[in-house]
Design an enzyme around this catalytic site. Structure first.
Site, PDB file in Angstrom:
ATOM      1  N   LEU A  69       0.815  -1.227   0.000  1.00  0.00           N
ATOM      2  CA  LEU A  69       0.000   0.000   0.000  1.00  0.00           C
ATOM      3  C   LEU A  69       0.843   1.269   0.000  1.00  0.00           C
ATOM      4  O   LEU A  69       0.295   2.375  -0.067  1.00  0.00           O
ATOM      5  CB  LEU A  69      -0.973  -0.004   1.193  1.00  0.00           C
ATOM      6  CG  LEU A  69      -2.004  -1.152   1.195  1.00  0.00           C
ATOM      7  CD1 LEU A  69      -2.963  -1.018   2.375  1.00  0.00           C
ATOM      8  CD2 LEU A  69      -2.772  -1.214  -0.127  1.00  0.00           C
ATOM      9  N   ASN A 284       8.092  -9.633  -9.981  1.00  0.00           N
ATOM     10  CA  ASN A 284       9.040 -10.526  -9.326  1.00  0.00           C
ATOM     11  C   ASN A 284       8.323 -11.341  -8.247  1.00  0.00           C
ATOM     12  O   ASN A 284       7.796 -10.755  -7.315  1.00  0.00           O
ATOM     13  CB  ASN A 284      10.179  -9.708  -8.708  1.00  0.00           C
ATOM     14  CG  ASN A 284      11.415 -10.564  -8.471  1.00  0.00           C
ATOM     15  OD1 ASN A 284      11.516 -11.669  -8.985  1.00  0.00           O
ATOM     16  ND2 ASN A 284      12.338 -10.056  -7.682  1.00  0.00           N
ATOM     17  N   ASP A 311      -0.528  -9.542  -4.871  1.00  0.00           N
ATOM     18  CA  ASP A 311       0.794  -8.892  -4.800  1.00  0.00           C
ATOM     19  C   ASP A 311       0.701  -7.501  -5.437  1.00  0.00           C
ATOM     20  O   ASP A 311       1.603  -7.069  -6.166  1.00  0.00           O
ATOM     21  CB  ASP A 311       1.895  -9.740  -5.441  1.00  0.00           C
ATOM     22  CG  ASP A 311       3.294  -9.294  -5.012  1.00  0.00           C
ATOM     23  OD1 ASP A 311       3.416  -8.335  -4.213  1.00  0.00           O
ATOM     24  OD2 ASP A 311       4.279  -9.898  -5.484  1.00  0.00           O
TER      25      ASP A 311
HETATM   26 ZN   LIG Z   1       5.129  -8.463  -2.719  1.00  0.00          ZN
HETATM   27 ZN   LIG Z   2       7.815 -10.673  -3.147  1.00  0.00          ZN
END
Ligand SMILES: [Zn+2]
Ligand SMILES: [Zn+2]
Length: 436
Positions: A69, A284, A311
């Site tokens: 965030l 990633n 993510d």
């Molecule tokens: Zn992350």
């Molecule tokens: Zn990560």
């Protein structure tokens, strides 16, 4: 009597309770009061909001174990208000935010700030994941007892792997004394070498510096050995390769206290998306091969992977408007997760109840959150989904401050049309956030 909310005639899908039937849902005083056939409550008993659920799915509010965030420190990318807004627009009622802010969430003052800001914003419930190590440097452990008391639901240095095996052992032992799960971003940096995409056929076409699947698998294998040694609770962040899925599957068969997550983008996209050097496909772990993607889908289907996460990693247009190799890693996902996953359901790759399970009670169980179910007495967090609403994903309509999505322009079907947190309607489509 406090405020009440009644959803009439929705398809109620509550995997935790094995419930999938058309019925009503009554929420009262922030809790689920009744599920099934509900007699019209007496309107004179206090405020009552009725929502027509016909043709809609009512699920427990979605839970995302893995978001960034950016507050404190990088509010130009996202802050707790815009991030929590994006969450409820996507149907998420609980989000767990990673510790790699500036400063990182490695002390009580930062945990307190995140918890207080989340509560003041009053949209999705914001649950902080605190750092494992001071400054995310992998050298000194954080004061985990104090961080847990301040509201931390897990510990992770995500953004960075825990590189040193001895330090990881100590982290597992220490965290387990406080009942905290350790979450690791598995990446052997000596193998990944900052590679911008997955090492494989596609990377030979692009000529980009690439990282092999082994960079993830080597560290995950190490962590699982350390789980066996310590007996500690461990959660693998963003598992992305066929080898990693198999490692987790075997660890679970052995009875290790392991859970794992996969991201929406690793379930939908492959490294071929990087062939056009679009920096919105740079993340990633990197997007992997079709065989890896299929293995991740199989891992979701058979329960090896407990949770689907976003993510969500906001970066501005300026951050991303550079050469692929120079661009920061990460894509956002809170406002696209549901339609993207519904596409997998439509394709027959995953069953709807399984997808909803991995977005509700599945993740809740990983971190021990009081969320993700609709049994009477549970928190009144509910997502109403219109599975038939067709539209085009347009980043300019996002409530997130950033627009770095690989799904821009996708024609999709299905979205959250009402999001209820603690019995309060906080988002409604197409009106937007409900204020006051
Ligand atoms: Zn992350
Ligand atoms: Zn990560």
């Amino acid at each position: 009597m406090g405020s009440r909310l009644l959803i009439r005639g929705a398809r109620i899908l509550d995997p935790a309770g094995g419930l999938d039937e058309v019925g009503d849902l009554l929420l009262s005083d922030g809790k689920v009061a009744a599920v099934g056939v509900v007699d019209a409550p007496d309107a004179s008993d206090g405020e009552l909001l009725v929502l027509d659920g016909k043709g809609l799915l009512a699920t427990p509010g979605l839970v995302d174990l893995h978001v960034h965030l950016r507050e404190p420190g990088d509010e130009y990318k996202e802050d707790i208000r815009t991030g929590a807004s994006a969450a409820v627009a996507g149907g998420f009622t609980t989000v767990c935010c990673m510790a790699n802010t500036s400063p990182p969430n490695d002390c009580r003052a930062v945990t307190d700030l995140i918890t207080a800001r989340g509560a003041a914003v009053g949209l999705a419930k914001v649950r902080p994941v605190a750092a494992i190590s001071m400054g995310l440097a992998g050298e000194a452990l954080t004061q985990m007892a104090e961080l847990k008391e301040a509201g931390a639901v897990a510990v992770s240095d995500d953004g960075h792997p825990v590189e040193n095996a001895r330090f990881m052992r100590r982290a597992l032992e220490y965290a387990s004394t406080f009942g905290l799960v350790v979450v690791n971003h598995c990446e052997d940096l000596s193998l990944s070498g900052g590679g911008a995409m997955h090492e494989g056929e596609a990377s030979t076409w692009t000529g980009l510096k690439a990282q092999p699947a082994a960079a993830e698998e080597v560290m995950l294998a190490r962590d699982l050995v350390l789980c066996r040694l310590t007996g500690a609770r461990y959660h693998a962040a963003h598992v992305s390769t066929a080898g990693s899925v198999e490692l987790v599957r075997r660890a679970k068969e052995e009875g290790l206290a392991v859970t794992a997550e996969v991201t929406v983008h690793h379930l939908l996209l492959t490294d071929e998306a990087c062939l056009e050097f679009d920096t919105h496909t740079k993340c990633n772990p990197p997007l992997r091969t079709e065989a890896d993607r299929q293995a991740c889908i199989a891992g979701v289907a058979d329960g090896t992977l407990d949770a689907i996460v976003t993510d969500h990693a906001p970066h501005t247009d300026n951050d991303k408007a550079v050469e692929f190799e120079d661009a920061p890693f990460g894509v956002i996902g809170l406002e696209t997760a549901l339609p993207a996953l519904l596409r997998l359901v439509e394709q027959g790759a995953l069953d709807l109840p399984v997808v909803i399970e991995r977005l509700t009670c599945g993740p809740a169980a990983c971190f021990g959150l009081d969320a993700g179910r609709l049994a009477p007495g549970s928190p009144a967090d509910v997502t109403l989904i219109d599975p038939d609403l067709s539209y085009t994903i347009r980043p300019e309509h996002f409530l997130s401050r950033s627009a770095n999505t690989p799904f821009a322009g996708w024609e999709v079907r299905g979205r959250a049309v009402a999001t209820i947190v603690g019995g309060r309607l906080v988002f409604r489509w197409p009106d937007g956030l409900v204020v006051g």
